[in-house]
Scaffold this active site. Structure first.
Site, short mmCIF file in Angstrom:
data_model
loop_
_atom_site.label_atom_id
_atom_site.label_comp_id
_atom_site.label_asym_id
_atom_site.label_seq_id
_atom_site.Cartn_x
_atom_site.Cartn_y
_atom_site.Cartn_z
CG ASP A 51 24.52 -2.81 -17.17
OD1 ASP A 51 25.47 -2.14 -16.77
OD2 ASP A 51 24.25 -3.92 -16.68
CD GLU A 74 28.96 1.99 -18.52
OE1 GLU A 74 28.38 2.32 -17.47
OE2 GLU A 74 29.87 1.14 -18.58
CG LEU A 119 23.53 -1.84 -12.94
CD1 LEU A 119 22.81 -3.06 -13.52
CD2 LEU A 119 24.81 -2.26 -12.29
CG ASP A 120 29.27 2.80 -10.86
OD1 ASP A 120 30.14 2.55 -11.72
OD2 ASP A 120 29.55 3.17 -9.70
CB THR A 122 28.01 -4.05 -14.69
OG1 THR A 122 27.32 -2.83 -14.98
CG2 THR A 122 27.33 -5.19 -15.42
CB THR A 195 39.10 -1.03 -8.54
OG1 THR A 195 38.39 -1.95 -9.36
CG2 THR A 195 40.59 -1.32 -8.62
N GLY A 220 32.27 -0.28 -7.93
CA GLY A 220 31.45 0.89 -8.22
C GLY A 220 32.07 2.21 -7.79
CE LYS A 224 35.94 2.21 -6.24
NZ LYS A 224 35.34 0.90 -6.61
CG ASP A 247 32.21 5.04 -14.20
OD1 ASP A 247 31.27 4.29 -13.90
OD2 ASP A 247 32.99 4.83 -15.15
P1 AMP Z 1 35.46 -0.21 -10.07
O1 AMP Z 1 36.02 0.59 -8.97
O2 AMP Z 1 36.36 -1.31 -10.55
O3 AMP Z 1 34.08 -0.70 -9.79
O4 AMP Z 1 35.35 0.80 -11.31
C1 AMP Z 1 34.58 1.98 -11.25
C2 AMP Z 1 33.94 2.22 -12.60
O5 AMP Z 1 34.93 2.33 -13.60
C3 AMP Z 1 33.01 1.09 -13.03
O6 AMP Z 1 31.96 1.61 -13.80
C4 AMP Z 1 33.90 0.25 -13.92
O7 AMP Z 1 33.16 -0.44 -14.88
C5 AMP Z 1 34.78 1.31 -14.57
N1 AMP Z 1 36.10 0.73 -14.86
C6 AMP Z 1 37.21 0.84 -14.12
N2 AMP Z 1 38.24 0.18 -14.70
C7 AMP Z 1 37.77 -0.35 -15.83
C8 AMP Z 1 38.32 -1.14 -16.87
N3 AMP Z 1 39.60 -1.51 -16.84
N4 AMP Z 1 37.52 -1.52 -17.88
C9 AMP Z 1 36.22 -1.12 -17.92
N5 AMP Z 1 35.63 -0.39 -16.97
C10 AMP Z 1 36.39 0.00 -15.94
MG MG Z 2 30.19 2.65 -13.91
MG MG Z 3 27.61 1.14 -15.87
#
Ligand code: AMP
Ligand code: MG
Ligand code: MG
Length: 308
Positions: A51, A74, A119-120, A122, A195, A220, A224, A247
């Site tokens: 990242d 980010e 980097l989405d 992580t 998620t 990510g 999605k 994102d």
């Molecule tokens: P995900 O679908 O969980 O992969 O989330 C999509 C994006 O939103 C990613 O970049 C995650 O890091 C961010 N994200 C979603 N929920 C949170 C959270 N509660 N804390 C930090 N990042 C989040």
């Molecule tokens: Mg992200």
């Molecule tokens: Mg990221």
């Protein structure tokens, strides 16, 4: 315009090459074996060496070529001189051969805001779910997401020898989206993607209310949206704060360029001007078709809990 190309198309062509370079960095860090994981706000909010290096590479490469851009990345990183080895100077010629949509032809560099997620996905990256990972570079003008690049460094990584590893998807509103084959989920089927590592009761309540035929839980935001445009899912539902502007900016453009829609859970458009708050506090609702159906199924209790 000395080069004969508009600022926007030159920026997208550079962002393509810069996202590809970031993708090679993301792969190299895994190959070297030291992820250098740091916890940010919680155990599911992580940052790795990939990242950090990818963001340095993307932001420095963009700023060198386009010094008047507003670039919002980010990761919070100390400002230090960036190793020349991280700088990408190339531009993807195929993009420069396309016409700039007329409404964007007079845009000046200082009017553009670039949202960078180096980097989405992580959390999934640290767990070896490598095809969940994307590099996101989104471009906004007058508060609206208008162009974007998504690099997927590990696309095809399980496809066996001979398959080209990684790909880059890009798009501009009014021009289209490129680098993938558009496919739709069969009509009438509701496959929800959401998620896998940031779920809670609001998220599951909202997913259940969609009356899904199937639910996919993957990492990510970029990943999605790729599922939506490749016919693997019909809607992306995330009824929770946590997702940020970096994102959604690039993924939103790709989806909108092929006729889809990304909003918050109330059905409102997201804003991307440089002063906007980073958090998408009212969640994310995205679909390729039938957005009104998905928006109409969001429960009032979920809407009341998610204030924009
Ligand atoms: P995900 O679908 O969980 O992969 O989330 C999509 C994006 O939103 C990613 O970049 C995650 O890091 C961010 N994200 C979603 N929920 C949170 C959270 N509660 N804390 C930090 N990042 C989040
Ligand atoms: Mg992200
Ligand atoms: Mg990221």
């Amino acid at each position: 315009m000395a080069s004969g190309h508009t600022v926007l198309m030159r920026l997208v062509a550079s962002a393509y090459s810069i996202a590809q370079k970031a993708g090679t960095i993301v792969r190299r860090v895994i190959a070297e074996g030291d992820l250098g994981i740091v916890e940010k706000t919680s155990p599911t909010d992580l940052q790795t060496k990939a990242d950090r290096l990818a963001q340095m590479s993307i932001c420095s490469s963009l700023a060198r070529k386009f010094p008047k851009l507003t670039i919002i990345g980010e990761e919070d990183l100390p400002s230090e001189d960036v190793d020349q080895e991280l700088i990408e100077d190339g531009q993807w010629e195929e993009i420069l051969r396309k016409p700039c949509p007329a409404q964007y032809s007079a845009i000046k560099e200082e009017d553009l805001v670039v949202w960078v997620d180096p980097l989405d996905g992580t959390k999934e990256y640290t767990e070896g779910l490598l095809d969940n990972v994307t590099v996101l570079i989104g471009i906004a003008y007058e508060g609206k997401a208008i162009a974007g690049v998504i690099n997927q460094p590990y696309y095809n990584y399980q496809a066996g020898p001979g398959a080209a590893l990684g790909r880059t998807i890009w798009g501009v509103l009014g021009l289209g989206a490129f680098g993938f084959q558009l496919k739709e989920v069969p009509a009438g089927k509701h496959i929800i993607t959401t998620t896998r590592s940031h779920s809670n009761k609001l998220v599951t309540d909202c997913v259940t209310a969609m009356n899904p035929d199937d639910v996919l839980r993957v990492g990510g935001a970029g990943n999605k949206i790729i599922q939506l445009i490749e016919g693997k899912a019909s809607a992306y539902v995330f009824a929770s704060p946590g997702c940020k502007k970096w994102d959604t900016c690039a993924p939103e453009v790709i989806l909108h360029a092929v006729g889809g829609k990304l909003t918050d859970v109330h059905g409102n458009a997201l804003q991307y001007d440089k002063e906007v708050k980073h958090m998408n506090s009212a969640g994310v609702l995205a679909s390729l078709r039938n957005h009104d159906y998905y928006a109409s199924r969001v429960p009032e209790s979920v809407k009341n809990a998610l204030v924009p």
